[in-house]
Design a protein around this motif. Structure first.
Motif, PDB file in Angstrom:
ATOM      1  N   PRO A 196       0.795  -1.075   0.064  1.00 40.98           N
ATOM      2  CA  PRO A 196       0.001   0.102  -0.071  1.00 40.98           C
ATOM      3  C   PRO A 196       0.946   1.200   0.050  1.00 40.98           C
ATOM      4  O   PRO A 196       1.965   1.268   0.619  1.00 40.98           O
ATOM      5  N   GLY A 197       0.481   2.216  -0.521  1.00 42.45           N
ATOM      6  CA  GLY A 197       0.854   3.621  -0.682  1.00 42.45           C
ATOM      7  C   GLY A 197       2.338   3.670  -1.288  1.00 42.45           C
ATOM      8  O   GLY A 197       3.092   4.373  -1.043  1.00 42.45           O
ATOM      9  N   ASN A 198       2.522   2.765  -2.218  1.00 42.48           N
ATOM     10  CA  ASN A 198       3.690   2.798  -2.938  1.00 42.48           C
ATOM     11  C   ASN A 198       5.030   2.501  -2.211  1.00 42.48           C
ATOM     12  O   ASN A 198       6.133   2.893  -2.731  1.00 42.48           O
ATOM     13  N   ILE A 199       4.858   1.721  -1.199  1.00 48.66           N
ATOM     14  CA  ILE A 199       6.130   1.513  -0.394  1.00 48.66           C
ATOM     15  C   ILE A 199       7.133   0.388  -1.027  1.00 48.66           C
ATOM     16  O   ILE A 199       8.271   0.272  -0.727  1.00 48.66           O
ATOM     17  N   ALA A 200       6.451  -0.216  -2.303  1.00 49.09           N
ATOM     18  CA  ALA A 200       7.357  -1.201  -2.844  1.00 49.09           C
ATOM     19  C   ALA A 200       8.680  -0.449  -3.559  1.00 49.09           C
ATOM     20  O   ALA A 200       9.390  -1.086  -3.961  1.00 49.09           O
ATOM     21  N   ASP A 201       8.660   0.688  -3.520  1.00 48.36           N
ATOM     22  CA  ASP A 201       9.942   1.293  -4.253  1.00 48.36           C
ATOM     23  C   ASP A 201      11.124   1.287  -3.098  1.00 48.36           C
ATOM     24  O   ASP A 201      12.315   1.580  -3.549  1.00 48.36           O
ATOM     25  N   GLY A 202      10.806   0.798  -1.952  1.00 47.67           N
ATOM     26  CA  GLY A 202      11.829   0.789  -0.937  1.00 47.67           C
ATOM     27  C   GLY A 202      12.254   1.861  -0.346  1.00 47.67           C
ATOM     28  O   GLY A 202      13.206   2.044   0.501  1.00 47.67           O
ATOM     29  N   ARG A 203      11.710   3.230  -0.761  1.00 43.77           N
ATOM     30  CA  ARG A 203      12.089   4.505  -0.038  1.00 43.77           C
ATOM     31  C   ARG A 203      10.938   5.066   0.464  1.00 43.77           C
ATOM     32  O   ARG A 203      11.198   5.883   1.500  1.00 43.77           O
ATOM     33  N   THR A 204       9.647   5.051  -0.095  1.00 44.27           N
ATOM     34  CA  THR A 204       8.401   5.554   0.358  1.00 44.27           C
ATOM     35  C   THR A 204       8.383   4.991   1.811  1.00 44.27           C
ATOM     36  O   THR A 204       8.227   3.555   2.009  1.00 44.27           O
ATOM     37  N   GLY A 205       7.816   5.852   2.862  1.00 46.63           N
ATOM     38  CA  GLY A 205       7.617   5.426   4.280  1.00 46.63           C
ATOM     39  C   GLY A 205       6.145   5.232   4.591  1.00 46.63           C
ATOM     40  O   GLY A 205       5.176   5.321   3.623  1.00 46.63           O
ATOM     41  N   TYR A 206       6.097   4.681   5.793  1.00 44.69           N
ATOM     42  CA  TYR A 206       4.803   4.314   6.356  1.00 44.69           C
ATOM     43  C   TYR A 206       3.952   5.531   6.600  1.00 44.69           C
ATOM     44  O   TYR A 206       3.904   5.769   7.816  1.00 44.69           O
ATOM     45  N   TRP A 207       3.482   6.143   5.632  1.00 40.06           N
ATOM     46  CA  TRP A 207       2.663   7.389   5.528  1.00 40.06           C
ATOM     47  C   TRP A 207       1.150   7.421   5.713  1.00 40.06           C
ATOM     48  O   TRP A 207       0.391   8.256   6.259  1.00 40.06           O
ATOM     49  N   PHE A 208       0.715   6.131   5.356  1.00 43.23           N
ATOM     50  CA  PHE A 208      -0.870   5.899   5.412  1.00 43.23           C
ATOM     51  C   PHE A 208      -1.436   5.416   6.805  1.00 43.23           C
ATOM     52  O   PHE A 208      -2.583   5.259   6.871  1.00 43.23           O
ATOM     53  N   GLY A 209      -0.619   4.749   7.843  1.00 36.28           N
ATOM     54  CA  GLY A 209      -1.301   4.237   8.933  1.00 36.28           C
ATOM     55  C   GLY A 209      -1.676   2.766   9.022  1.00 36.28           C
ATOM     56  O   GLY A 209      -2.244   2.209   7.953  1.00 36.28           O
ATOM     57  N   LYS A 210      -2.386   2.552  10.147  1.00 35.24           N
ATOM     58  CA  LYS A 210      -2.355   1.230  10.156  1.00 35.24           C
ATOM     59  C   LYS A 210      -4.001   0.903   9.840  1.00 35.24           C
ATOM     60  O   LYS A 210      -4.495  -0.027   9.433  1.00 35.24           O
ATOM     61  N   GLY A 211      -4.752   1.908   9.840  1.00 33.99           N
ATOM     62  CA  GLY A 211      -6.242   1.719   9.277  1.00 33.99           C
ATOM     63  C   GLY A 211      -6.232   1.249   7.808  1.00 33.99           C
ATOM     64  O   GLY A 211      -6.968   0.378   7.450  1.00 33.99           O
ATOM     65  N   MET A 212      -5.412   2.141   7.163  1.00 33.88           N
ATOM     66  CA  MET A 212      -5.525   1.844   5.638  1.00 33.88           C
ATOM     67  C   MET A 212      -4.774   0.501   5.382  1.00 33.88           C
ATOM     68  O   MET A 212      -5.330  -0.291   4.519  1.00 33.88           O
ATOM     69  N   LEU A 213      -3.845   0.261   6.205  1.00 33.52           N
ATOM     70  CA  LEU A 213      -2.947  -1.110   6.289  1.00 33.52           C
ATOM     71  C   LEU A 213      -3.892  -2.280   6.229  1.00 33.52           C
ATOM     72  O   LEU A 213      -4.298  -3.173   5.551  1.00 33.52           O
ATOM     73  N   GLU A 214      -4.798  -2.043   7.361  1.00 29.28           N
ATOM     74  CA  GLU A 214      -5.802  -3.274   7.795  1.00 29.28           C
ATOM     75  C   GLU A 214      -6.854  -3.398   6.632  1.00 29.28           C
ATOM     76  O   GLU A 214      -7.284  -4.412   6.349  1.00 29.28           O
ATOM     77  N   SER A 215      -7.269  -2.055   6.226  1.00 30.88           N
ATOM     78  CA  SER A 215      -8.362  -2.279   4.867  1.00 30.88           C
ATOM     79  C   SER A 215      -7.677  -3.055   3.775  1.00 30.88           C
ATOM     80  O   SER A 215      -8.542  -3.849   3.007  1.00 30.88           O
TER      81      SER A 215
END
Length: 468
Positions: free
Chosen positions: A278-297
């Motif tokens: 989620p949130g384009n973290i696959a690039d290896g540089r983008t951080g955890y900007w979106f929070g646990k709620g979005m992750l859980e969804s």
């Protein structure tokens, strides 16, 4: 593979829409069974997940936890037996090994079995000797070596200069050539015939992050292009090697939050294996900007998609760069949610780097911000119906609940990293009456085996630090 590239066309539209809406799914898209609250086995505060479990030959429910070990999709990165032994010491029981079509069929109709003999088979042996189940993954990342990636052979590529998006254009053009699909089916058949009867192979992953170029939106490709191919691949594999699971993946854009729309496949022992970025973290540089709620969804959506199709779920990839903002929080939250939803996974990835997604630094030392959460207690095998498990990484308290299953004596095998989380020892408690259950701990495999009372319909086991 990693989905992180500047793109145009259909893929860019999909990602732009996801970013605009924050990647959120419908709030009702839950992985929970709404009727479970009325079940007297349910906890007052928690509805249990109803899901199709992974099982072993004895019929026990297994949770698969492990990592991807990249390298063979690029030819060879010198895997060693010690690497797999280290993964096993973390409690991993599965490894996903990417391989590539381009090495198996370097020229049209010319299959190179030496790649399997000299490269793949020895690595499968290392993994098996360490006690790890093996997933062979037909990988693609940036589609092909002709685009600077891996996957499809160069001879399938069109003679174009597509710049930064050539991998998308080549993937798009590929599907205009049905003869290329015939070659891919024949390649998979060769692999399955080579490993026929080999119980070291636990699963075959048909196609990493299936890519249809500008037609990669799920309603455009999953039933029209991918499903017919998957049916052919499953038939080809099971003609020679019917025992392993077969893994199917959704469209490449699914990892960013789009739904899986493929119709169910008419086979058993098929695993649904989306990737979680989620949130384009696959690039290896983008951080955890979106929070646990979005992750859980995102996780809830994948649980639902598996349940609706009667398929076990395994998250084939997730990860975050170790130098990215919030990296440790992402690992903590993800592993907590995976426990909560009874999710199996293979993390991306077992590799050595200082700031990227590798679980080790360049010196070969484990990255603590990853391993202290990934190496955690979990029920490896449950002779019963697994209902829930959790681990409080701060208090070091692990709990698992399961119910009896016909024809199985109630028992659970729990991975316990005693040295890491219980340096002063641990205590085991069970809801069964004292004297009606027993347990033992194998220090070599770090496995706690609890044998429960068959006269009790359900069991709750707790592992906690020994005081003092």
């Amino acid at each position: 593979g990693l989905f992180a590239a500047v793109a145009t066309g259909g893929i860019a539209v999909a990602l732009a829409l996801l970013v605009a809406c924050g990647g959120q799914t419908d709030s009702d898209s839950s992985g929970w069974d709404d009727d479970a609250a009325d079940d007297d086995t349910a906890d007052d505060d928690h509805d249990y997940v109803e899901y199709v479990p992974l099982t072993d030959p004895e019929g026990r429910t297994i949770i698969a936890r492990g990592a991807n070990y990249m390298g063979m999709e690029f030819g060879w990165f010198h895997h060693e037996p010690e690497d797999f032994q280290r993964m096993a010491s973390w409690g991993f029981n599965v490894v996903r090994l990417p391989i590539a079509w381009s090495y198996l069929e370097p020229e049209p109709g010319v299959w190179d079995e030496s790649y399997l003999v000299d490269v793949v088979e020895p690595v499968v042996g290392y993994a098996h000797d360490a006690g790890l189940m093996v997933i062979l993954d037909m990988h693609q990342w940036k589609w092909s070596p002709c685009c600077g990636g891996n996957g499809a052979p160069v001879w399938t590529c069109a003679d174009i200069d597509g710049g930064d998006i050539e991998w998308i254009i080549q993937a798009d053009l590929f599907w205009d050539h049905p003869e290329y699909l015939d070659h891919l089916v024949a390649t998979w058949e060769m692999v399955a015939e080579f490993f026929s009867g080999d119980d070291r192979i636990w699963a075959y992953d048909l196609f990493n992050e299936p890519n249809a170029g500008f037609s990669s939106l799920p309603p455009m490709c999953e039933n029209q292009l991918f499903r017919p191919l998957f049916v052919r691949l499953i038939e080809a594999i099971r003609k020679h090697h019917p025992e392993p699971y077969v893994i199917v993946e959704p469209s490449i854009v699914n990892s960013a939050g789009l739904p899986f729309v493929m119709d169910p496949l008419p086979y058993d022992r098929i695993i649904y294996s989306p990737h979680l970025y989620p949130g384009n973290i696959a690039d290896g540089r983008t951080g955890y900007w979106f929070g646990k709620g979005m992750l859980e969804s995102h996780i809830q959506m994948r649980v639902n998609e598996a349940n609706e199709r009667g398929m076990p779920l395994l998250i084939g990839e997730t990860g975050i760069g170790s130098a990215a903002d919030g990296a440790e929080a992402y690992v903590r939250d993800t592993t907590e949610l995976f426990d909560e939803y009874l999710v199996s996974f293979t993390w991306w990835c077992y590799w050595r780097d200082d700031d990227g997604m590798g679980l080790l630094n360049r010196a070969g030392e484990e990255k603590d911000l990853f391993i202290k959460y990934l190496s955690r207690p979990y029920p490896k095998a449950t002779a019963g119906v697994l209902r829930s498990f959790s681990f409080d990484v701060d208090k070091k308290v692990f709990t698992v609940e399961f119910e009896n299953k016909p024809d199985l004596s109630p028992e659970v095998e729990i991975f316990i990293p005693a040295d890491r989380h219980y340096p002063n020892g641990f205590v085991v408690e069970c809801s069964d009456e004292e004297g009606t259950y027993s347990y033992s701990f194998d220090e070599d495999t770090q496995t706690l085996t609890v044998v429960c009372n068959p006269d009790e319909p359900g069991h709750r086991i707790t592992v906690a630090p020994r005081s003092g």
